[in-house]
Scaffold this motif. Structure first.
Motif, PDB file in Angstrom:
ATOM      1  N   LYS A   1     -40.486  16.935  68.332  1.00 54.94           N
ATOM      2  CA  LYS A   1     -40.103  18.232  68.517  1.00 54.94           C
ATOM      3  C   LYS A   1     -41.146  19.320  68.936  1.00 54.94           C
ATOM      4  CE  LYS A   1     -37.751  18.945  64.577  1.00 54.94           C
ATOM      5  NZ  LYS A   1     -38.470  17.772  63.679  1.00 54.94           N
ATOM      6  N   SER A   2     -42.003  19.263  68.044  1.00 54.36           N
ATOM      7  CA  SER A   2     -43.159  20.223  68.384  1.00 54.36           C
ATOM      8  C   SER A   2     -43.797  19.941  69.743  1.00 54.36           C
ATOM      9  CB  SER A   2     -44.217  20.548  67.183  1.00 54.36           C
ATOM     10  OG  SER A   2     -43.435  20.964  66.072  1.00 54.36           O
ATOM     11  N   THR A   3     -44.143  18.561  69.799  1.00 53.60           N
ATOM     12  CA  THR A   3     -44.711  17.928  71.015  1.00 53.60           C
ATOM     13  C   THR A   3     -44.204  18.621  72.315  1.00 53.60           C
ATOM     14  OG1 THR A   3     -45.685  16.240  69.786  1.00 53.60           O
ATOM     15  CG2 THR A   3     -45.821  15.986  72.142  1.00 53.60           C
ATOM     16  N   LEU A   4     -42.865  18.431  72.133  1.00 54.29           N
ATOM     17  CA  LEU A   4     -41.869  18.579  73.456  1.00 54.29           C
ATOM     18  C   LEU A   4     -42.135  20.277  73.671  1.00 54.29           C
ATOM     19  CD1 LEU A   4     -39.650  18.269  75.527  1.00 54.29           C
ATOM     20  CD2 LEU A   4     -37.837  18.615  73.710  1.00 54.29           C
ATOM     21  N   LEU A   5     -42.016  21.014  72.562  1.00 61.15           N
ATOM     22  CA  LEU A   5     -42.179  22.579  72.656  1.00 61.15           C
ATOM     23  C   LEU A   5     -43.608  22.966  73.456  1.00 61.15           C
ATOM     24  CD1 LEU A   5     -39.688  24.085  71.857  1.00 61.15           C
ATOM     25  CD2 LEU A   5     -41.151  24.695  69.852  1.00 61.15           C
ATOM     26  N   ASN A   6     -44.498  22.016  72.875  1.00 53.65           N
ATOM     27  CA  ASN A   6     -46.130  22.460  73.407  1.00 53.65           C
ATOM     28  C   ASN A   6     -46.161  21.942  74.493  1.00 53.65           C
ATOM     29  OD1 ASN A   6     -46.984  23.427  70.988  1.00 53.65           O
ATOM     30  ND2 ASN A   6     -47.483  21.588  69.982  1.00 53.65           N
ATOM     31  N   ILE A   7     -45.682  20.975  75.238  1.00 58.49           N
ATOM     32  CA  ILE A   7     -45.603  20.232  76.604  1.00 58.49           C
ATOM     33  C   ILE A   7     -44.821  21.325  77.653  1.00 58.49           C
ATOM     34  CG2 ILE A   7     -44.516  18.860  78.228  1.00 58.49           C
ATOM     35  CD1 ILE A   7     -45.327  16.517  76.065  1.00 58.49           C
ATOM     36  N   LEU A   8     -43.694  21.829  77.049  1.00 60.81           N
ATOM     37  CA  LEU A   8     -43.036  22.948  77.803  1.00 60.81           C
ATOM     38  C   LEU A   8     -43.685  24.216  77.853  1.00 60.81           C
ATOM     39  CD1 LEU A   8     -39.291  22.451  76.422  1.00 60.81           C
ATOM     40  CD2 LEU A   8     -40.164  22.045  78.548  1.00 60.81           C
ATOM     41  N   GLY A   9     -44.494  24.517  76.839  1.00 58.42           N
ATOM     42  CA  GLY A   9     -45.343  25.523  76.851  1.00 58.42           C
ATOM     43  C   GLY A   9     -46.697  25.492  77.705  1.00 58.42           C
ATOM     44  N   GLY A  10     -46.909  24.422  78.178  1.00 55.55           N
ATOM     45  CA  GLY A  10     -48.108  24.354  78.977  1.00 55.55           C
ATOM     46  C   GLY A  10     -49.333  24.152  77.760  1.00 55.55           C
ATOM     47  N   MET A  11     -49.160  23.716  76.692  1.00 60.39           N
ATOM     48  CA  MET A  11     -50.500  23.896  76.025  1.00 60.39           C
ATOM     49  C   MET A  11     -50.675  22.284  75.889  1.00 60.39           C
ATOM     50  SD  MET A  11     -50.668  26.308  72.906  1.00 60.39           S
ATOM     51  CE  MET A  11     -48.956  26.091  72.011  1.00 60.39           C
ATOM     52  N   THR A  12     -49.836  21.174  75.964  1.00 66.28           N
ATOM     53  CA  THR A  12     -50.196  19.717  75.734  1.00 66.28           C
ATOM     54  C   THR A  12     -49.694  19.120  76.864  1.00 66.28           C
ATOM     55  OG1 THR A  12     -49.801  20.037  73.492  1.00 66.28           O
ATOM     56  CG2 THR A  12     -49.882  17.878  74.304  1.00 66.28           C
TER      57      THR A  12
END
Lengths: 388, 216
Positions: free
Chosen positions: B44-55
């Motif tokens: 879940k957090s990985t998905l959020l970080n990818i959407l946020g341009g961080m990962t």
């Protein structure tokens, strides 16, 4: 959010870590400043003592037998112009304070009581100005025309308010106003009379001639006399240079030793403080990992993060340089008076060092924090925030 | 419009490779309210970080309004995070030495947000605490400050990672009410949560298990 404000706030929050880094900067600056200040004081003292020793290089006509120099009939001379040739050279810098002289023993000078004496007459040319070198305080014995300065032993024979009288080579009596009666202890000048060179040349029928140039050898690493001989013989091959070895040698060696010591210890201290402060900056950056992660996650660029770290180093370097300057000067003053008895009076704030420190120290400590800053910007904010 | 196409993300682990996301494809339309649910380690957090341009994902494309997010320069992605995205974290992630007001300022992009900040402080009953430091705030207050920081620039999308995980019921309600209100203004809200009740508020629920998405 303003970068400066962020730096100040963080420095205040981590006050202990900030103070330790500042202390490192202050110590590095302090050591460098105190050693430099003391070494400069020692150098000044050397210079002063050398000046007090008088001029220490003598230029004679080549082949002069100095053992005969003060003989009654010794007359080897060279042209007075030699002084100006040396003074006006753009490349000649091994010698300062060029003073042309005519120095002769005059037999049979009659004192006012009618007794006869052999006296030393010294005609001084005004000290030559070397236009291509920095101006320095004059060391020569400039004597105005028509006047004399009397050595202590001669002065005793001449009553106050009287003129100095001497018979010249022309057979006439020449009179001079006495402007100074010198104290005892001036060496040969105790039995001598200092006068203007032109007066003496006229009186002795030696117009345009001198037989000696006195000068002060530079403080050169390759030796005063060697350097001076090499340079002078390029211009005037018929002149030879002799050095009056003196206590100045010992003082010069002390100064050179101090300089060598400083040139080793100052870079060592700066390098050591770079390493230590680099480590401290790294520790500081590590403790800021979380907030750096937050800033990166919120869209702050890596430039801002580098700015935060280098900005702090700049401010600590700048502040440390000022504090270190005053602490270093204070320490040099306090301990210098104990350790360097003779140089103590020359220990004083070197304000140019303050400005140099304020300009250099921030950049030195920014250099120390450069690697920690590069490490910080490579951190992954997502990982940092998920770890906390 | 955000489009994720065949996204995979792995992390090294003691047993070799850990798959946080596997071949995930997802479209998020403008103004949607999406709940992302699933057990711990589901991605879940990985998905959020990818959407946020961080990962950056290992494979696949992330398209934001037709542009490849991870083909943008770092500067452009920073700008995207600063202007288009508002992050709300479970741990609040406030900077301890900054006041409430200054913490909120870190979420702005340099424009004048003074009046907006005061309005939000008032709305969240924090107007008297703008000069307080995070250590002087209650847990609920900290999350409200984090929420103001995330939304002060009026970003198009809020990415909220378990924002009510540490809050009591009353504070959770304040946060969720605000999300609903923000969504009502046509903004996108993506909420990662463990709690099934929270997902009921969303238009769509994306359930993740072992990095694989199940859509409800």
């Amino acid at each position: 959010m303003n970068l400066f404000r962020l730096i100040i706030k963080e420095a205040g929050y981590r006050s202990v870590s900030t103070l330790i880094i500042l202390l490192t900067v202050v110590i590095a600056t302090l050591v460098a400043i105190s050693i430099f200040t003391m070494s400069k004081a020692s150098e000044d003292e050397t210079r002063k003592i050398m000046r007090e020793q008088g001029l220490n290089l003598f230029l004679f006509p080549k082949g002069t037998e100095t053992i005969d120099f003060f003989s009654y009939d010794y007359s080897a001379t060279f042209d007075e112009e030699y002084v100006d040739i040396l003074a006006n050279s753009e490349t000649f810098d091994a010698v300062r304070h060029l003073v042309g002289m005519l120095q002769l023993i005059v037999p049979g000078w009659e004192d006012p009581q009618g007794r006869k004496h052999n006296i030393l007459l010294v005609g001084y040319k005004d000290e030559a100005i070397q236009p291509y070198l920095n101006r320095q305080e004059l060391m020569g014995t400039d004597v105005e025309r028509g006047t004399v300065r009397l050595g202590f032993d001669i002065s005793r024979f001449i009553p106050e308010e009287s003129l100095f009288r001497i018979r010249g080579e022309d057979g006439n009596i020449h009179e001079f106003l006495i402007t100074e009666r010198m104290e005892e202890g001036r060496g040969m000048l105790d039995q001598g009379v200092a006068m203007n060179l032109q007066d003496m040349q006229g009186m002795m029928n030696m117009s345009g001639k001198i037989n000696k140039i006195e000068a002060l050898g530079c403080v050169c690493h390759d030796g005063r006399v060697i350097n001076a001989r090499r340079q002078i013989n390029q211009f005037l091959p018929d002149v030879e240079v002799k050095e009056l070895a003196s206590i100045a040698n010992a003082r010069e060696n002390q100064r050179l030793m101090m300089n060598k010591y400083g040139s080793f210890i100052i870079p060592f201290v700066i390098f050591a403080s770079l390493l230590i402060s680099g480590f401290l900056f790294y520790e500081n950056v590590k403790s800021r990992k979380y907030e750096i992660g937050v800033l990166l996650a919120l869209g702050s660029g890596r430039g801002k993060v580098i700015g935060l770290i280098l900005g702090k180093a700049f401010m600590l370097g700048f502040t440390g340089a000022i504090l270190g300057f005053f602490a270093g000067t204070g320490i040099a003053d306090y301990f210098g008076r104990e350790v360097f008895e003779f140089t103590a009076q020359n220990i004083r704030p070197r304000w140019n060092l303050l400005f140099t420190g304020m300009a250099l120290s921030p950049f030195i400590f920014m250099l120390a924090s450069w690697i920690p800053a590069l490490i910080a910007v490579r951190w992954d904010p997502a990982k940092i925030l998920s770890d906390t | 419009m955000i489009k994720l196409q065949n996204i995979s993300k792995t992390y090294p682990s003691s047993s070799g490779v850990f798959y946080a996301l596997r071949e995930l494809s997802l479209e998020i339309g403008h103004g949607q309210y999406i709940a992302v649910t699933g057990p711990s380690g589901a991605g879940k957090s990985t998905l959020l970080n990818i959407l946020g341009g961080m990962t950056r994902p290992d494979h696949g494309d992330v398209l934001v309004n037709g542009k490849q997010l991870y083909h943008l320069s770092e500067k452009e992605r920073n700008e995207y995070r600063r202007v288009k995205i508002g992050f709300v974290f479970q741990q609040f992630h406030l900077i301890p030495y900054l006041t409430v007001y200054e913490n909120i300022l870190t979420g702005t992009s340099g424009r004048n947000h003074k009046s907006n900040i005061h309005t939000l402080l008032e709305r969240f009953q924090l107007e008297n605490k703008s000069k307080h430091h995070p250590s002087q705030l209650s847990v609920g207050e900290k999350q409200r400050v984090a929420l103001i920081r995330a939304t002060v620039s009026r970003p198009d999308m809020i990415l909220a990672d378990e924002p009510t995980g540490n809050l009591d019921q009353e504070n959770s309600k304040i946060i969720l009410d605000f999300f609903r209100e923000y969504h009502g203004e046509g903004k996108t809200v993506i909420l990662v949560t463990h709690e099934p009740s929270l997902s009921e508020l969303a238009d769509r629920v994306v359930h993740l298990r072992n990095g694989i998405a199940t859509f409800v």
